[in-house]
Design an enzyme around this catalytic site. Structure first.
Site, PDB file in Angstrom:
ATOM      1  N   ARG A 112      -2.747  -2.927 -30.805  1.00 26.32           N
ATOM      2  CA  ARG A 112      -3.891  -2.583 -29.944  1.00 26.32           C
ATOM      3  C   ARG A 112      -4.621  -3.805 -29.401  1.00 26.32           C
ATOM      4  NH1 ARG A 112      -5.107   1.505 -34.074  1.00 26.32           N
ATOM      5  NH2 ARG A 112      -3.982   3.391 -33.480  1.00 26.32           N
ATOM      6  N   LYS A 134      -4.734  -9.922 -15.121  1.00 24.41           N
ATOM      7  CA  LYS A 134      -3.753  -8.889 -14.769  1.00 24.41           C
ATOM      8  C   LYS A 134      -2.469  -9.201 -15.500  1.00 24.41           C
ATOM      9  CE  LYS A 134      -4.775  -7.126 -10.135  1.00 24.41           C
ATOM     10  NZ  LYS A 134      -4.202  -6.972  -8.781  1.00 24.41           N
ATOM     11  N   GLU A 176      -0.147 -19.591  -1.893  1.00 23.85           N
ATOM     12  CA  GLU A 176      -1.234 -18.835  -2.535  1.00 23.85           C
ATOM     13  C   GLU A 176      -2.567 -19.595  -2.420  1.00 23.85           C
ATOM     14  OE1 GLU A 176      -1.027 -15.712  -3.816  1.00 23.85           O
ATOM     15  OE2 GLU A 176       1.124 -15.414  -4.138  1.00 23.85           O
ATOM     16  N   LYS A 214     -10.795 -17.699  -6.977  1.00 24.61           N
ATOM     17  CA  LYS A 214     -10.306 -16.521  -7.671  1.00 24.61           C
ATOM     18  C   LYS A 214     -11.271 -16.098  -8.772  1.00 24.61           C
ATOM     19  CE  LYS A 214      -6.518 -14.067  -9.599  1.00 24.61           C
ATOM     20  NZ  LYS A 214      -5.079 -13.900  -9.741  1.00 24.61           N
ATOM     21  N   GLU A 224     -10.283  -4.516 -10.063  1.00 24.22           N
ATOM     22  CA  GLU A 224      -9.818  -4.201  -8.708  1.00 24.22           C
ATOM     23  C   GLU A 224     -10.225  -2.822  -8.219  1.00 24.22           C
ATOM     24  OE1 GLU A 224      -6.011  -5.885  -7.677  1.00 24.22           O
ATOM     25  OE2 GLU A 224      -5.675  -4.331  -6.198  1.00 24.22           O
ATOM     26  N   ARG A 228     -11.444  -7.346  -5.211  1.00 20.20           N
ATOM     27  CA  ARG A 228     -10.292  -8.075  -5.753  1.00 20.20           C
ATOM     28  C   ARG A 228      -9.003  -7.795  -4.984  1.00 20.20           C
ATOM     29  NH1 ARG A 228      -8.631  -9.193 -12.070  1.00 20.20           N
ATOM     30  NH2 ARG A 228      -6.707 -10.273 -11.593  1.00 20.20           N
ATOM     31  N   ASN A 232      -4.664  -9.647  -2.381  1.00 16.16           N
ATOM     32  CA  ASN A 232      -3.326  -9.188  -1.994  1.00 16.16           C
ATOM     33  C   ASN A 232      -3.002  -9.509  -0.531  1.00 16.16           C
ATOM     34  OD1 ASN A 232      -2.652  -8.077  -4.529  1.00 16.16           O
ATOM     35  ND2 ASN A 232      -3.878  -6.260  -4.062  1.00 16.16           N
ATOM     36  N   HIS A 235       0.442  -9.797   0.808  1.00 15.42           N
ATOM     37  CA  HIS A 235       1.336  -9.169  -0.168  1.00 15.42           C
ATOM     38  C   HIS A 235       1.869  -7.809   0.278  1.00 15.42           C
ATOM     39  CE1 HIS A 235      -0.227 -12.394  -2.599  1.00 15.42           C
ATOM     40  NE2 HIS A 235       0.513 -12.040  -3.625  1.00 15.42           N
ATOM     41  N   HIS A 239       5.710  -7.887  -0.025  1.00 14.52           N
ATOM     42  CA  HIS A 239       6.488  -7.063  -0.963  1.00 14.52           C
ATOM     43  C   HIS A 239       7.637  -6.347  -0.256  1.00 14.52           C
ATOM     44  CE1 HIS A 239       3.180  -6.738  -4.296  1.00 14.52           C
ATOM     45  NE2 HIS A 239       3.859  -7.868  -4.330  1.00 14.52           N
ATOM     46  N   HIS A 252       8.516 -15.634  -4.184  1.00  9.14           N
ATOM     47  CA  HIS A 252       7.357 -14.765  -3.947  1.00  9.14           C
ATOM     48  C   HIS A 252       6.369 -15.400  -2.962  1.00  9.14           C
ATOM     49  CE1 HIS A 252       4.147 -11.906  -4.639  1.00  9.14           C
ATOM     50  NE2 HIS A 252       3.338 -12.888  -5.034  1.00  9.14           N
TER      51      HIS A 252
END
Lengths: 349, 349
Positions: A112, A134, A176, A214, A224, A228, A232, A235, A239, A252
């Site tokens: 946990r 994340k 980035e 960031k 998010e 936030r 992206n 992205h 993607h 990427h």
């Protein structure tokens, strides 16, 4: 009758990101460094000259995005159970974004949740993935679809690791950095236009500014719910490009670079950005040899692939569009025809 | 240089537990009810007469503790992905503790966490597992070793479901009610000694008091850094008994009942409890036909099995010992010889 569980609490998940040569540090507990054979071969000796622990284990998982999955998590878990890690033990993610995301996710579900520390070794993970909590893994349905928000206890960004970074991977990280500047910080963008990131001190300053940007965003919107999502930028399109090219053609950051160019075209078509600003972004990307063009074979298929993307499991697609340079608009209300007309500019039909 | 991510935030995870006949409720979103064939056969029609949603899915997983594992989680995830559940979708755990723990865990990792609601159908899960946000699954190393703290958005405890509960399962639930009283609430214990829980209204009052007790503890120590561990009273011994009997002989609550008797013996040996109080607990357990004796075949093997248990992955075992009735001491400093001498009272050697 009713019983209320009052769980309105002040939770302190704050942590420091140190951008510097790692200082010697000792952890008085069980620690596992999770890494891959490539990073271990290049940098483990250096890292072990800095880090010590009461009990230290090294867990090696295969290198590559295709191994960012449940099998690798199981491999890490197996090792933790075998070595009887407990709730006070700690993981260190030592590698790029794949290692960081997987290690963080494993830490979040082991008994946990246990502590973990990020030591990112690529520019991309230093400026982006290692900061913000994340974590996640991929599966057959897409990227990062299983995961958790689990903040690291600390992030150590040591420029030493970048000395061995291949040129393309360096560029992917720069993409980035540019992303942060375009969406949130015009001054930072101006700085990047004149700076040379191959200079070590200049790079360190750029990393700091990217991370600071960031950090500000994450502090405002950890999970998010709104702002936030602006991270992206590039992205949504990126993607699809990665998907169409089966993650083989572009890194990427490279796919994101093309994605930013596409998002800019949408922004220009919507009068959020003037063509000259879009051009400036493109030229900055090109300065680091990042790809800025892509031939779309089938515009409709490209459009439909938006909906395979995670953030689009509902019927709408969220677009992150720059508002000039240094501003950003998050919207899922973009006219389909407008998008298609922009995609056609990249198409060959 | 250093950047700080300030994540000191006020997080509100509060929620209500309603102990009553479920009112009609509509959810304007995608909802999946996770249940097993047994509960569905008995109670799904009733539940569906109360619950409606914009889109409603039923996901059925096999019944039993042996299916509280990654395979069942994968089965649930597969269904969520196939039906394109998004971050605003919701799960409802409809069943006993196994269903609740698994559904909650799946909700915690699906797209980094989505909402879920608990609708416990057994007395055991109504008074214990459904409240407090502990979620998890078992693996070959033990119980609940993979998991997360993920609080439900609401808990609906409807006494209707208890009408079909077999007598032994009812008793197993009563064991956990008695656990709460012994460790935290002497008045509640006095009430239980004179009350008849077969009376529906009395039962509802007892559920409320048990849930209120647990709510107080969870509010003080959500992630079990201290006090919350007291809820494991009877479990240190109970888990070993379950392990030795391969989870076949006793229901969880029954093993905990025996475990409480054993913990009481340790407490008596340490002068934390007088023999008459231990006797009162035993008699209350027997009133609901709960087992209070167990023959330990091998005292040393029993002792060593403590260390296979999750809370014992470090070298020490935590014992939860009642201090009289209504008080509790959490300690990992119990003399091994003292434990062995108590175990010998249950042994046949």
């Amino acid at each position: 009758m009713q019983v209320n569980i009052p769980l309105k609490q002040t939770v302190d998940n704050s942590y420091d990101i140190t951008i510097d040569t790692i200082k010697k540090v000792h952890f008085d507990k069980k620690v596992a460094i999770v890494t891959n054979p490539k990073v271990a071969g290049l940098h483990l000796a250096y890292f072990l000259s800095k880090i010590s622990a009461k009990e230290l284990y090294i867990i090696t998982v295969p290198d590559g995005e295709e191994y960012k999955n449940q099998d690798s998590v199981d491999l890490i878990l197996e090792s933790l159970f075998n070595h009887r890690f407990n709730r006070k033990s700690m993981l260190i993610a030592f590698g790029g974004g794949v290692i960081g995301d997987m290690t963080g996710y494993t830490a979040s579900i082991y008994q946990r949740g246990i502590d973990f520390v990020q030591v990112p070794t690529t520019l991309l993970s230093q400026v982006d993935a290692s900061v913000g909590g994340k974590t996640g893994i991929n599966n057959s349905y897409g990227k990062n679809l299983i995961g958790a928000f689990h903040q690291p206890k600390a992030v150590y960004i040591d420029p030493h690791f970048l000395s061995t970074l291949p040129k393309r991977e360096f560029g992917a990280g720069v993409a980035e950095i540019i992303k942060m500047a375009v969406t949130f910080n015009r001054n930072f963008f101006d700085f990047l236009e004149t700076a040379d990131l191959h200079d070590k001190e200049v790079l360190q300053e750029a990393i700091k500014q990217a991370v600071q940007t960031k950090a500000d965003v994450v502090a405002k919107d950890e999970k998010e719910h709104g702002l936030r999502a602006a991270l992206n930028y590039g992205h949504t399109f990126g993607h699809v490009i990665e998907n169409e090219t089966k993650y083989k053609t572009y890194l990427h950051g490279e796919a994101v670079a093309i994605g930013m160019v596409m998002a800019n075209e949408v922004a220009v078509a919507m009068n959020l950005m003037i063509p000259q600003e879009a051009q400036r972004v493109k030229e900055l990307l090109q300065k680091y040899d990042l790809p800025t063009s892509y031939t779309i074979e089938d515009v409709n298929s490209f459009y439909e692939t938006f909906f395979l993307d995670k953030k689009s499991l509902d019927a709408s697609v969220t677009f992150i569009l720059p508002v000039g340079i240094g501003g950003v608009k998050i919207t899922d209300e973009v006219d389909k025809e407008l998008i298609l007309s922009v995609l056609r500019k990249f198409g060959n039909n």
